[in-house]
Design a protein around this motif. Structure first.
Motif, short mmCIF file in Angstrom:
data_model
loop_
_atom_site.label_atom_id
_atom_site.label_comp_id
_atom_site.label_asym_id
_atom_site.label_seq_id
_atom_site.Cartn_x
_atom_site.Cartn_y
_atom_site.Cartn_z
N ASP A 107 0.83 -1.21 0.00
CA ASP A 107 0.00 0.00 0.00
C ASP A 107 0.86 1.26 0.00
OD1 ASP A 107 -2.23 -1.61 0.07
OD2 ASP A 107 -2.85 -1.04 2.08
N LEU A 108 1.92 1.28 0.80
CA LEU A 108 2.81 2.44 0.85
C LEU A 108 3.49 2.66 -0.50
CD1 LEU A 108 4.37 1.98 4.40
CD2 LEU A 108 2.86 3.84 3.67
N GLN A 109 3.93 1.58 -1.12
CA GLN A 109 4.56 1.70 -2.44
C GLN A 109 3.56 2.22 -3.47
OE1 GLN A 109 6.07 -2.30 -2.68
NE2 GLN A 109 8.05 -1.72 -1.80
N SER A 110 2.32 1.74 -3.42
CA SER A 110 1.28 2.21 -4.34
C SER A 110 0.99 3.69 -4.14
CB SER A 110 0.00 1.41 -4.16
OG SER A 110 0.20 0.07 -4.53
N ALA A 111 1.18 4.18 -2.91
CA ALA A 111 0.93 5.59 -2.59
C ALA A 111 2.14 6.47 -2.89
CB ALA A 111 0.53 5.73 -1.13
N VAL A 163 12.53 -2.49 15.92
CA VAL A 163 12.98 -2.57 14.53
C VAL A 163 12.16 -1.55 13.75
CG1 VAL A 163 13.20 -4.02 12.49
CG2 VAL A 163 13.55 -5.01 14.76
N ARG A 164 12.86 -0.65 13.06
CA ARG A 164 12.18 0.45 12.33
C ARG A 164 12.52 0.39 10.85
NH1 ARG A 164 13.75 5.81 14.82
NH2 ARG A 164 12.06 5.33 16.23
N PHE A 165 11.49 0.54 10.03
CA PHE A 165 11.64 0.65 8.58
C PHE A 165 11.12 2.04 8.19
CE2 PHE A 165 11.25 -3.82 9.49
CZ PHE A 165 12.24 -4.40 8.71
N ILE A 166 11.89 2.76 7.36
CA ILE A 166 11.58 4.15 7.02
C ILE A 166 11.23 4.25 5.54
CG2 ILE A 166 12.44 6.53 6.98
CD1 ILE A 166 14.52 5.53 9.13
N PHE A 167 10.06 4.82 5.27
CA PHE A 167 9.61 5.09 3.91
C PHE A 167 9.51 6.60 3.73
CE2 PHE A 167 8.17 0.86 4.78
CZ PHE A 167 8.10 0.20 3.56
N VAL A 168 9.87 7.08 2.54
CA VAL A 168 9.73 8.50 2.20
C VAL A 168 9.11 8.59 0.81
CG1 VAL A 168 11.70 9.22 3.63
CG2 VAL A 168 12.04 8.75 1.20
N PRO A 169 8.54 9.76 0.45
CA PRO A 169 8.01 9.92 -0.90
C PRO A 169 9.11 9.67 -1.93
CG PRO A 169 7.26 11.70 0.51
CD PRO A 169 8.29 10.94 1.29
N SER A 170 8.76 9.05 -3.04
CA SER A 170 9.76 8.64 -4.04
C SER A 170 10.56 9.82 -4.59
CB SER A 170 9.09 7.88 -5.18
OG SER A 170 8.09 8.67 -5.78
N ASP A 180 -5.13 6.80 0.26
CA ASP A 180 -5.46 8.23 0.27
C ASP A 180 -4.83 8.96 1.46
OD1 ASP A 180 -7.01 7.86 -2.04
OD2 ASP A 180 -8.77 7.34 -0.84
N GLN A 181 -3.55 8.62 1.74
CA GLN A 181 -2.78 9.23 2.81
C GLN A 181 -3.38 9.02 4.19
OE1 GLN A 181 0.37 10.59 2.19
NE2 GLN A 181 -0.14 9.56 0.29
N SER A 182 -4.12 7.92 4.35
CA SER A 182 -4.76 7.59 5.62
C SER A 182 -4.58 6.11 5.94
CB SER A 182 -6.25 7.90 5.57
OG SER A 182 -6.48 9.24 5.36
N LEU A 183 -4.49 5.82 7.23
CA LEU A 183 -4.53 4.43 7.68
C LEU A 183 -5.96 3.95 7.59
CD1 LEU A 183 -2.26 4.48 10.85
CD2 LEU A 183 -1.78 3.37 8.66
N ILE A 184 -6.15 2.73 7.10
CA ILE A 184 -7.50 2.16 7.05
C ILE A 184 -7.45 0.77 7.68
CG2 ILE A 184 -8.32 3.45 5.04
CD1 ILE A 184 -7.65 0.99 3.33
N LEU A 185 -8.54 0.39 8.29
CA LEU A 185 -8.65 -0.93 8.91
C LEU A 185 -9.80 -1.64 8.23
CD1 LEU A 185 -7.26 -2.52 11.18
CD2 LEU A 185 -9.10 -1.77 12.68
#
Length: 193
Positions: free
Chosen positions: A61-65, A89-96, A187-192
């Motif tokens: 989902d993060l990659q798709s966003a 354990v931390r994984f960091i994502f930033v805008p491409s 859409d820049q939101s967490l969804i459950l």
């Protein structure tokens, strides 16, 4: 378009043997560091704790966003209530469009480690919108209270449990454990789900 300057997937482990070795090792947290971290707070809560959550779709989902995995780290930390150790354990994502990956960081190894962590266990999930540099925002997804999904590493053998009544007494035949929800990002939101 990405609105968070970064997205952190932060996992807490009580068993050091489960911590992936490919991430950068940070210095052990001191008592003073722990007090500063606790005093800093958690920001604005976006997701109240949800137990036994499936987070296996969050990386996709993060990659798709438009987010890219650029970093990872592990750190031995201290629990606030009793000072006993656990491992973060931390994984960091930033805008491409802002992605810069260090030569020392293996995206391939980190992606494989993250896939294993998210597919082999359910987690208690919480989400926070935290302040970031330059008046930006950082999404922190905190994943704790790991529940193993499979016996060993055999995905053909799911962990089973009996249902419980209102008094907590087990009944019926054991069935494979199921998630309470599936955590996603859209859409820049967490969804459950």
């Amino acid at each position: 378009m990405a609105t968070f300057e970064s997205v952190l997937l932060q996992f807490s482990f009580s068993n050091k043997k489960l911590v992936p070795v490919s991430a950068q090792q940070l210095p052990v947290e001191t008592i003073d560091n722990m007090k500063q971290r606790v005093a800093a707070g958690n920001g604005n809560c976006l997701l109240e704790p949800v137990v036994q959550t499936d987070v296996s779709e969050i990386q996709k989902d993060l990659q798709s966003a438009g987010y890219v995995l650029v970093g990872g780290s592990t750190q031995e930390r201290l629990k606030k209530k009793d000072g006993s150790p656990y491992w973060m354990v931390r994984f960091i994502f930033v805008p491409s469009d802002r992605a810069e990956v260090s030569d020392q960081f293996s995206v391939e190894d980190a992606t494989a480690a993250l896939d294993e962590i998210t597919s082999m266990s359910f987690w208690r999930a919480r989400g926070f919108d935290n302040p970031a540099e330059n008046d930006g925002r950082m999404l922190s997804i905190n994943l704790e209270a790991r529940v193993q999904r499979y016996i060993g590493e055999n995905i053909e053998q799911p962990v089973s449990a009996r249902h419980r009544d209102e008094d907590g007494k087990p009944f019926g035949e054991p069935l494979p454990i199921r998630p309470q929800g599936i955590l996603g990002f859209q859409d820049q939101s967490l969804i459950l789900k």
